[in-house]
Design a protein around this motif. Structure first.
Motif, PDB file in Angstrom:
ATOM      1  N   ALA A 274      -1.382  11.120  -1.168  1.00 39.98           N
ATOM      2  CA  ALA A 274      -0.452  10.052  -1.566  1.00 39.98           C
ATOM      3  C   ALA A 274       0.862  10.189  -0.815  1.00 39.98           C
ATOM      4  O   ALA A 274       1.430   9.199  -0.332  1.00 39.98           O
ATOM      5  CB  ALA A 274      -0.221  10.089  -3.074  1.00 39.98           C
ATOM      6  N   LYS A 275       1.354  11.419  -0.696  1.00 42.37           N
ATOM      7  CA  LYS A 275       2.629  11.640  -0.008  1.00 42.37           C
ATOM      8  C   LYS A 275       2.502  11.400   1.497  1.00 42.37           C
ATOM      9  O   LYS A 275       3.406  10.833   2.125  1.00 42.37           O
ATOM     10  CB  LYS A 275       3.125  13.060  -0.276  1.00 42.37           C
ATOM     11  CG  LYS A 275       3.330  13.391  -1.749  1.00 42.37           C
ATOM     12  CD  LYS A 275       4.232  12.386  -2.436  1.00 42.37           C
ATOM     13  CE  LYS A 275       4.424  12.691  -3.903  1.00 42.37           C
ATOM     14  NZ  LYS A 275       5.242  11.657  -4.592  1.00 42.37           N
TER      15      LYS A 275
ATOM     16  N   LEU B 117       4.185   7.759   3.787  1.00 39.11           N
ATOM     17  CA  LEU B 117       5.047   7.811   4.972  1.00 39.11           C
ATOM     18  C   LEU B 117       4.307   7.411   6.247  1.00 39.11           C
ATOM     19  O   LEU B 117       4.912   6.868   7.169  1.00 39.11           O
ATOM     20  CB  LEU B 117       5.638   9.208   5.113  1.00 39.11           C
ATOM     21  CG  LEU B 117       6.522   9.658   3.934  1.00 39.11           C
ATOM     22  CD1 LEU B 117       6.983  11.090   4.112  1.00 39.11           C
ATOM     23  CD2 LEU B 117       7.717   8.730   3.755  1.00 39.11           C
ATOM     24  N   ALA B 118       2.988   7.681   6.305  1.00 41.70           N
ATOM     25  CA  ALA B 118       2.224   7.321   7.507  1.00 41.70           C
ATOM     26  C   ALA B 118       2.089   5.810   7.651  1.00 41.70           C
ATOM     27  O   ALA B 118       1.973   5.293   8.770  1.00 41.70           O
ATOM     28  CB  ALA B 118       0.839   7.954   7.447  1.00 41.70           C
TER      29      ALA B 118
ATOM     30  N   ARG C 248       0.832  -1.207   0.000  1.00 41.10           N
ATOM     31  CA  ARG C 248       0.000   0.000   0.000  1.00 41.10           C
ATOM     32  C   ARG C 248       0.868   1.260   0.000  1.00 41.10           C
ATOM     33  O   ARG C 248       0.551   2.245  -0.684  1.00 41.10           O
ATOM     34  CB  ARG C 248      -0.934  -0.003   1.209  1.00 41.10           C
ATOM     35  CG  ARG C 248      -2.062  -1.022   1.113  1.00 41.10           C
ATOM     36  CD  ARG C 248      -2.775  -1.177   2.446  1.00 41.10           C
ATOM     37  NE  ARG C 248      -3.412   0.069   2.850  1.00 41.10           N
ATOM     38  CZ  ARG C 248      -3.846   0.303   4.096  1.00 41.10           C
ATOM     39  NH1 ARG C 248      -3.669  -0.622   5.051  1.00 41.10           N
ATOM     40  NH2 ARG C 248      -4.435   1.438   4.394  1.00 41.10           N
ATOM     41  N   ALA C 249       1.968   1.230   0.750  1.00 45.36           N
ATOM     42  CA  ALA C 249       2.887   2.368   0.766  1.00 45.36           C
ATOM     43  C   ALA C 249       3.529   2.558  -0.608  1.00 45.36           C
ATOM     44  O   ALA C 249       3.684   3.693  -1.084  1.00 45.36           O
ATOM     45  CB  ALA C 249       3.964   2.169   1.830  1.00 45.36           C
ATOM     46  N   PHE C 250       3.868   1.443  -1.243  1.00 39.37           N
ATOM     47  CA  PHE C 250       4.476   1.524  -2.579  1.00 39.37           C
ATOM     48  C   PHE C 250       3.498   2.109  -3.579  1.00 39.37           C
ATOM     49  O   PHE C 250       3.871   2.940  -4.426  1.00 39.37           O
ATOM     50  CB  PHE C 250       4.931   0.137  -3.035  1.00 39.37           C
ATOM     51  CG  PHE C 250       5.509   0.128  -4.426  1.00 39.37           C
ATOM     52  CD1 PHE C 250       6.826   0.510  -4.650  1.00 39.37           C
ATOM     53  CD2 PHE C 250       4.743  -0.247  -5.520  1.00 39.37           C
ATOM     54  CE1 PHE C 250       7.358   0.515  -5.922  1.00 39.37           C
ATOM     55  CE2 PHE C 250       5.268  -0.244  -6.797  1.00 39.37           C
ATOM     56  CZ  PHE C 250       6.577   0.142  -7.004  1.00 39.37           C
TER      57      PHE C 250
END
Length: 251
Positions: free
Chosen positions: A180-181, A185-186, A152-154
């Motif tokens: 998205a940004k 990171l979250a 999901r982060a990718f």
């Protein structure tokens, strides 16, 4: 193919712009859209006219520089494709193609089809980073991260900051980009140190730049060339509410 182009021409950000019509001939269907614009500019230079200014860099759909509004759609008619990866086989002989820059107060026109997207840079500078100790690179498996979280982060990290979401939104909102940004990171443990201040600062900078509010129409996600999901906006909203509820920043 022979085509009629209606191109936005504007000398600088303070000048009045207008649509100018051009004819281009013998365009190969295998050309990319930007290669077609290169042909137009060669013709203009041979005639002693000013070439059309437009942004581009990698021409591989990675950098997000090629920000054109083509026939009323960000990046043109092909879904999931940047302007530089759009090929002329998507058009037909005799077509009329209208080409405009992104339309948003936060993206002023530099010249013709080139716009200033430095507002995105300032949003990233406000919080789109993590604090790390410098030195040797840590082992890639030092911090275990579940695969679904990593995936999901990718997916959020694939945002190329092209600005299509802003151009497509009737409010010129940057929520999809910022979300998205923030989500990228979250979701990861490396981003938890600045988790609260990040979302507060990035949203504050987004508002300062003059982007509009999100009204959940979803046109941003529909036009995004890399398929950033609206789920990220939900994550951003949760992060923001949580940060404000426990924040020392009362502004």
């Amino acid at each position: 193919m022979n085509l009629t182009l209606k191109v936005w021409r504007q000398k600088n950000r303070n000048a009045e712009g207008r649509i100018v019509e051009y004819q281009v001939k013998d365009i190969s269907p295998e050309m990319s859209f930007l290669e077609m614009l290169d042909v137009l500019n060669e013709d203009l230079l041979h005639k002693g006219d000013e070439p059309v200014a437009f942004d581009h860099d990698c021409r591989e759909g990675i950098c997000g520089s090629c920000n054109l509004f083509i026939n009323g759609r960000a990046h043109g008619p092909e879904k999931g494709t940047t302007t530089c990866q759009l090929h002329m086989r998507k058009f037909h002989d005799g077509d009329t193609i209208t080409i405009e820059p992104w339309r948003a107060n936060a993206f002023p026109v530099n010249r013709d089809l080139s716009v200033d997207r430095s507002a995105f840079d300032r949003i990233i500078q406000a919080g789109g980073y993590v604090s790390v100790n410098t030195g040797g690179a840590p082992d890639g498996n030092e911090i275990p991260i579940p695969k679904d979280i990593a995936d999901r982060a990718f997916e959020a990290a694939t945002c190329i900051a092209c600005g299509a979401c802003v151009a497509a939104c009737k409010n010129a909102s940057a929520m999809l980009f910022v979300s998205a940004k923030v989500s990228q990171l979250a979701l990861l443990p490396q981003g938890h140190a600045e988790r609260k201040t990040r979302v507060e600062n990035m949203v504050a900078q987004m508002d300062k730049e003059g982007f509009g509010a999100c009204s959940n129409i979803g046109q941003c996600a529909a036009e995004c060339p890399v398929g950033i999901s609206l789920e990220n906006i939900a994550i951003l909203n949760r992060e923001f509410i949580s940060a404000k509820a426990t924040s020392n920043n009362l502004s």
